[in-house]
Write an enzyme that holds these catalytic residues in place. Sequence first.
Site, PDB file in Angstrom:
ATOM      1  N   SER A 114      11.802  39.860  12.953  1.00  0.00           N
ATOM      2  CA  SER A 114      12.192  41.465  12.557  1.00  0.00           C
ATOM      3  C   SER A 114      13.307  41.623  11.717  1.00  0.00           C
ATOM      4  O   SER A 114      13.145  42.396  10.701  1.00  0.00           O
ATOM      5  CB  SER A 114      12.268  41.919  13.991  1.00  0.00           C
ATOM      6  OG  SER A 114      11.112  41.963  14.621  1.00  0.00           O
ATOM      7  N   CYS A 115      14.391  41.215  12.128  1.00  0.00           N
ATOM      8  CA  CYS A 115      15.565  41.445  11.292  1.00  0.00           C
ATOM      9  C   CYS A 115      16.571  40.360  10.939  1.00  0.00           C
ATOM     10  O   CYS A 115      17.697  40.585  10.162  1.00  0.00           O
ATOM     11  CB  CYS A 115      16.497  42.366  12.275  1.00  0.00           C
ATOM     12  SG  CYS A 115      17.319  41.671  13.837  1.00  0.00           S
TER      13      CYS A 115
END
Length: 282
Positions: A114-115
């Site tokens: 996700s990040c």
Amino acid sequence: MGRVTERRRIIRIRDGAVSTRPDTLVAEEPLEIRLNGKPLAITMRTPGDDFALAAGFLVSEGVIGDGSEVQGIVYCAGATADGVNTYNVVDVKLAPGVPVPDITLERNVYTTSSCGLCGKASLDAVRTTTRHPVADAPPVRVEPALLAALPDRLRAAQRVFDRTGGLHAAALFSETGELLDVREDVGRHNAVDKLVGRALTDHRLPLSRAILLVSGRASFELAQKAVMAGIPMLAAVSAPSSLAVDLATETGLTLVGFLRGPSMNVYAGEHRIALEATVGQG
């Protein structure tokens, strides 16, 4: 849903002989997960257990940690122009009062997919975010012989793999070796999310007396999902990654890799493995 497998015509070549035949393939379709009506994530998965997958994903993201925090999960209209329900979009509605994370293109979550966090930042994030720290008391204690028997039990429970040969599997076992649940998916992380999501909706979190077995390697992401669900032991038939070992060491997770017959490597949390009093140095 009846969409777990699909049939395709193939050309088969065996020892120089050419023939045509239908082949059974595992289905792979996108699933969009929405939170209170807003898009949160898209994952490629094998259709089936979609509500459990969405719930397990939210557990791994630290959004929820108990079944009471979910008001409902529904399929909603897909992306087709005529609004036909494709059963590829799931909306999770949180219970009143449950905080909703800020959903932006730069979401404040910690999963590697996700990040892009890595190394120490990822380890710190998991340790500080989990609702269910790995703290089994008394500790789960497992004989190596019991662990050695689990891959065959998992393989025997893989119904779709027998028809396609193309699915990963994850299973939960009790500390006495009883098969509690098994899920299959084209993505091993999805299979784990389906297990965790089912446990959440059945109000069985944390899974503090369970063993998680995965059919492939033990990545950081899978170790993370185990920790977020309070699972004390993760075993894999293949290798772990270095960051998975670091996370296991940091959080107290027992991590076993290369679990193949009577052979296995214990990378962290050896206190849960009933080893001989003297361990040889190799």
